[in-house]
Design an enzyme around this catalytic site. Structure first.
Site, PDB file in Angstrom:
ATOM      1  N   SER A 255       0.859  -1.181   0.000  1.00  0.00           N
ATOM      2  CA  SER A 255       0.000   0.000   0.000  1.00  0.00           C
ATOM      3  C   SER A 255       0.892   1.227   0.000  1.00  0.00           C
ATOM      4  O   SER A 255       2.118   1.118   0.001  1.00  0.00           O
ATOM      5  CB  SER A 255      -0.879   0.001   1.248  1.00  0.00           C
ATOM      6  OG  SER A 255      -0.074   0.318   2.369  1.00  0.00           O
ATOM      7  N   LYS A 256       0.249   2.380   0.026  1.00  0.00           N
ATOM      8  CA  LYS A 256       0.991   3.642  -0.024  1.00  0.00           C
ATOM      9  C   LYS A 256       2.094   3.741   1.023  1.00  0.00           C
ATOM     10  O   LYS A 256       3.107   4.384   0.810  1.00  0.00           O
ATOM     11  CB  LYS A 256       0.024   4.811   0.183  1.00  0.00           C
ATOM     12  CG  LYS A 256      -0.811   5.090  -1.033  1.00  0.00           C
ATOM     13  CD  LYS A 256      -1.370   6.497  -0.975  1.00  0.00           C
ATOM     14  CE  LYS A 256      -2.289   6.736  -2.144  1.00  0.00           C
ATOM     15  NZ  LYS A 256      -3.649   7.010  -1.765  1.00  0.00           N
ATOM     16  N   ARG A 257       1.857   3.094   2.160  1.00  0.00           N
ATOM     17  CA  ARG A 257       2.870   3.153   3.227  1.00  0.00           C
ATOM     18  C   ARG A 257       4.226   2.648   2.750  1.00  0.00           C
ATOM     19  O   ARG A 257       5.258   2.992   3.292  1.00  0.00           O
ATOM     20  CB  ARG A 257       2.453   2.261   4.410  1.00  0.00           C
ATOM     21  CG  ARG A 257       1.412   2.814   5.306  1.00  0.00           C
ATOM     22  CD  ARG A 257       1.108   1.843   6.426  1.00  0.00           C
ATOM     23  NE  ARG A 257       0.689   0.536   5.951  1.00  0.00           N
ATOM     24  CZ  ARG A 257       1.395  -0.570   6.082  1.00  0.00           C
ATOM     25  NH1 ARG A 257       2.558  -0.551   6.677  1.00  0.00           N
ATOM     26  NH2 ARG A 257       0.925  -1.723   5.626  1.00  0.00           N
ATOM     27  N   HIS A 258       4.193   1.799   1.737  1.00  0.00           N
ATOM     28  CA  HIS A 258       5.447   1.205   1.274  1.00  0.00           C
ATOM     29  C   HIS A 258       6.167   2.062   0.238  1.00  0.00           C
ATOM     30  O   HIS A 258       7.111   1.603  -0.378  1.00  0.00           O
ATOM     31  CB  HIS A 258       5.170  -0.180   0.681  1.00  0.00           C
ATOM     32  CG  HIS A 258       4.660  -1.155   1.686  1.00  0.00           C
ATOM     33  ND1 HIS A 258       3.330  -1.461   1.803  1.00  0.00           N
ATOM     34  CD2 HIS A 258       5.310  -1.865   2.635  1.00  0.00           C
ATOM     35  CE1 HIS A 258       3.165  -2.338   2.786  1.00  0.00           C
ATOM     36  NE2 HIS A 258       4.350  -2.597   3.304  1.00  0.00           N
ATOM     37  N   GLY A 259       5.713   3.285   0.037  1.00  0.00           N
ATOM     38  CA  GLY A 259       6.363   4.132  -0.973  1.00  0.00           C
ATOM     39  C   GLY A 259       5.645   3.968  -2.296  1.00  0.00           C
ATOM     40  O   GLY A 259       4.422   3.819  -2.320  1.00  0.00           O
TER      41      GLY A 259
END
Ligand code: GLU
Length: 517
Positions: A255-259
């Protein structure tokens, strides 16, 4: 490889945002499978979620697909015998099928209210049972149904799920079975008359004559419901291939948290589409380094989608970066020059080398985020002038061994494009370098008078400086590097001086000397 002739597969993204890397991979696998077996690759836009679907997302998805080389055979812009290919344009087809299912007794109207259903769920939970619909409206008498419908009572349509088990074949998993009493009579048409995803997807796959459904394994739990609908329609059930989802290195769903999780973001950092495409394939398979530079045709020839493992695929941006660097290194200087010009144009570097340089200094992801924002506002990128373009191509061989993503060029070589300017750290270093003033002055004078302006001549001159000035070579090199660029890390010294040209090289060294008095 799975024996099959002329399969019809489909990629069915929901246009609620950019193409997520997981979806890109689904599209890629469908494409490869279709091409491998001389099949047909259908692109279908699943835009029934009106509150989240946008036309802009469709445009972006189509653009990303094309960028990856995944040209579809039927779909938006490519008319075919099974269109339209956008779900919002297929309403009448869904309702024809709903009518047929009603006629054949596979559906029944359900008048249960939201409160009644909630009460059923709560009771099931309290008893520790799975919460499936009780089937309360299954056996309503025809007269009662008629009466309540005439009275205008809202109702949904549910599938009369038969007793027994539902089995489907998954190419990666073999037979997968579900007990039907865990499925429960599910809704295919809401009280507002719209159909649900499970109905639409099956009607589409049946009418589009899809033979193989290749999609993310988050859809496994939907599959038994869909199989029940296929059977109710008397249609052949396709083969399924549920691909493992992408996870981050922390083993959580990507998800976005992973860049960066979208193609645009990665290309804005200077990842190459070909590398991203290959990585998406290889992250669930064994690969050796020679495969990094595979073309899409190579993948079609040799990558077997049906041999994937079923454990989650871990997406590791560092590994991707490494692969990108390997790919860059395998290409020619001319190729790199061309890619750099395209990339630097896209990120607006030529129009603002200082501003873009400052962003890139904070990391390629920071730069990519700003570029993407600008692109979504459709700001035009700056166009390179001939001089900038030529300079970029001249620098390309100098950075070729060091660039991993194209954005790396900017901190390494952005200084060529702007007037000499020192970072505070670089100025301090220059001041602390033994004999810097003498080195800069002597080198500037020597370069001005050098008979030939070529790399060997520059190298000879620079190598004579330490004995002449009685300084350590290290100090001389450091002073010149800092003096020409204003920074501590640059491409090779002699080559850089040469690319700057005599006038620029001399002027910069003199300007740097002036900072020392
Ligand atoms: N539209 C669905 C999604 O984006 C795909 C449905 C399917 O492949 O069956 O997840």
């Amino acid at each position: 490889m799975v024996e099959t002739s002329h399969p019809r597969v489909r990629f069915a993204p929901s246009p609620t945002g950019y193409l997520h890397l997981g979806s890109a991979r689904t599209g890629l696998y469908n494409f490869i499978f279709a091409r491998q077996h001389e099949g047909t690759f259908v692109l279908r836009i699943e835009d029934t979620d009106l509150s989240r679907s946008t036309d802009q997302a469709i445009v972006q998805i189509l653009a990303s697909m094309k960028e990856m080389g995944l040209q579809w055979d039927e779909g938006p812009g490519v008319p075919g015998p099974h269109g339209p290919y956008r779900q919002t344009e297929r309403d009448s087809i869904y309702h024809e099928h709903v009518a047929r299912l009603l006629e054949t007794g596979h559906l029944y109207p359900c008048f249960c209210t939201a409160e009644e259903l909630e009460a059923e769920r709560t009771a099931a939970q309290a008893d520790g049972r799975d919460s499936v619909y009780s089937g309360k409206c299954r056996a309503l008498a025809a007269e009662e149904v008629q009466r309540r419908q005439t009275a205008g009572e809202p109702y949904t349509l549910r599938v009369r799920v038969p007793e027994g088990r539902t089995v489907f074949h998954d190419i990666l998993r073999g037979d997968v079975a579900f007990e039907n009493d865990t499925i429960g009579d599910f809704i295919v048409q809401r009280s507002d008359g719209t159909v649900t995803y499970n109905l639409a997807v099956v009607v589409d796959d049946v009418t589009m004559e899809i033979t193989h459904v290749i999609r993310g394994d988050d859809h496994i739990s939907n599959t038994p419901k869909q199989v029940v609908i296929y059977e109710a329609l008397g249609a052949g059930v396709p083969e399924f291939l549920h691909m493992p989802l992408l996870f981050g290195t922390d083993r959580k769903k990507l998800s976005k948290r992973h860049g960066a999780t979208k193609l645009e973001q990665l290309t804005a950092e200077g990842f190459l589409v070909d590398v991203v495409r290959n990585y998406l394939c290889f992250l669930s398979a064994e690969f050796d380094e020679s495969m990094i530079t595979w073309t899409l045709d190579d993948l079609v020839r040799s990558f077997d989608v049906t041999k994937l493992g079923t454990s989650p695929s871990i997406f590791d941006p560092e590994k991707l970066r490494w692969m990108n660097g390997r790919y860059v290194r395998a290409m020619t200087d001319e190729w790199l020059g061309g890619r750099l010009v395209e990339y630097l144009t896209r990120v607006g570097f030529y129009g603002d080398p200082v501003g873009v340089g400052e962003l890139a200094a904070q990391g390629s992801q920071v730069l990519a985020a700003v570029v993407e924002d600008a692109e979504s506002e459709r700001l035009p990128p700056t166009v390179p002038d001939e001089e900038h373009e030529a300079l970029t191509r001249e620098i390309a061989p100098l950075v070729h061994e060091k660039v991993e993503v194209l954005a790396d060029f900017i901190p390494m070589a952005g200084w060529f494009f702007r007037p000499l300017e020192f970072t505070p750290e670089a100025l301090e270093r220059l001041q602390a370098t033994a004999g810097a003033a003498a080195t800069l002055a002597t080198a500037a004078a020597g370069l001005r008078d050098l008979p030939e302006w070529d790399v060997p001549a520059i190298e000879t001159l620079v190598r004579e400086l330490p004995p002449t000035l009685e300084l350590k070579p290290k100090a001389v090199f450091a002073a010149l590097r800092l003096g020409m660029s204003g920074q501590t890390v640059t491409p090779g010294l002699f080559e850089s001086l040469w690319v700057l040209g005599r006038d620029q090289a001399v002027a910069r060294l003199e300007q740097a000397a002036a900072r020392l008095v």
